[in-house]
Design a protein around this motif. Sequence first.
Motif, short mmCIF file in Angstrom:
data_model
loop_
_atom_site.label_atom_id
_atom_site.label_comp_id
_atom_site.label_asym_id
_atom_site.label_seq_id
_atom_site.Cartn_x
_atom_site.Cartn_y
_atom_site.Cartn_z
N PRO A 240 -24.12 31.03 19.12
CA PRO A 240 -23.62 32.30 19.67
C PRO A 240 -22.74 33.09 18.71
CG PRO A 240 -22.54 30.43 20.72
CD PRO A 240 -23.63 29.86 19.87
N LEU B 32 -28.77 38.37 22.25
CA LEU B 32 -28.74 37.22 23.16
C LEU B 32 -27.29 37.00 23.59
CD1 LEU B 32 -30.90 34.20 21.89
CD2 LEU B 32 -31.30 35.65 23.88
N ASP C 138 -26.53 39.89 18.46
CA ASP C 138 -27.96 39.71 18.18
C ASP C 138 -28.84 39.98 19.39
OD1 ASP C 138 -27.42 37.55 19.79
OD2 ASP C 138 -28.07 36.02 18.35
N ASP D 79 -21.66 39.20 23.89
CA ASP D 79 -22.60 38.89 22.83
C ASP D 79 -21.82 38.93 21.52
OD1 ASP D 79 -24.72 38.61 21.08
OD2 ASP D 79 -25.59 40.58 21.51
N ASP E 281 -22.12 37.71 18.53
CA ASP E 281 -22.74 37.97 17.23
C ASP E 281 -23.62 39.22 17.23
OD1 ASP E 281 -24.83 37.04 18.74
OD2 ASP E 281 -25.13 35.20 17.59
N GLU F 102 -27.53 31.77 24.46
CA GLU F 102 -27.87 31.25 23.12
C GLU F 102 -28.14 29.74 23.11
OE1 GLU F 102 -27.28 32.85 19.73
OE2 GLU F 102 -26.48 34.80 20.32
CA LIG Z 1 -25.57 36.61 20.75
#
Ligand SMILES: [Ca+2]
Length: 229
Positions: free
Chosen positions: A55, A43, A41, A37, A39, A48
């Motif tokens: 992503p 997801l 976040d 993951d 970033d 993403e």
């Molecule tokens: Ca992500």
Amino acid sequence: MLAAVAAGCGDAPPREPTLRDPGVDSASVPAPGSADDNDGDGLCNGTEPDYGADPEVFDTDGDGLPDLVEVANAFDVASPGSPAEDQLGLLEARPGATLELDVRTTVDGDGQALSGFFSPIGSGIWPQPHDVGEFFISAVAVSADPIDNVRGIDYDSERFGFVAGETRLGFHLLFEYPFDEGVECARAYPFRYRLKNDEGDTVAQRLFLVVVAPEGAGDIEYCLPDDCY
Ligand SMILES: [Ca+2]
Ligand SMILES: [Ca+2]
């Protein structure tokens, strides 16, 4: 606009599959795992693109909600107008703190009475520790535009006695934070507000989020799971 920054919380709830609002295709969302993951976040990189999310960007559309929060609540991660600002309410996690949220929905009335219904949405792909119903206090009918399209506004309930033609109906919802303890990071709790006729048919509905955030928070820091979805 609710600004957001990355956050991780150690109190992520268990993630057994649970019932979801029927408008969301939870079967299309993979179970959380150990995938990357980038970033942060919530997801996974590989998930993403399925939602049109970037992503490498924590909040793809820059609207303040991390991508996972939008996906989990059936909003469009790539559209800053989803959710609209009037679909979000901020409730401070402080004992006795309240949120007054104005809900407005446009209907094409045929002369029937219409009533509003607060409809909590249960835990979805990413279960939360509470239900929005734990924060809900009351709702009342407050306005109609144009006013001549309605008769019999019952200001003590969620009911309009007669609605004819295209009319924007307004309701006033009250929420209160009921717990003694605050929170370390924010969580979004979804509900629908439905308008029904006296036969019980839903004639209009909208989706809303109550964001329960730490007391006195400037930028909203959302709780996110340790493992991405
Ligand atoms: Ca992500
Ligand atoms: Ca977003």
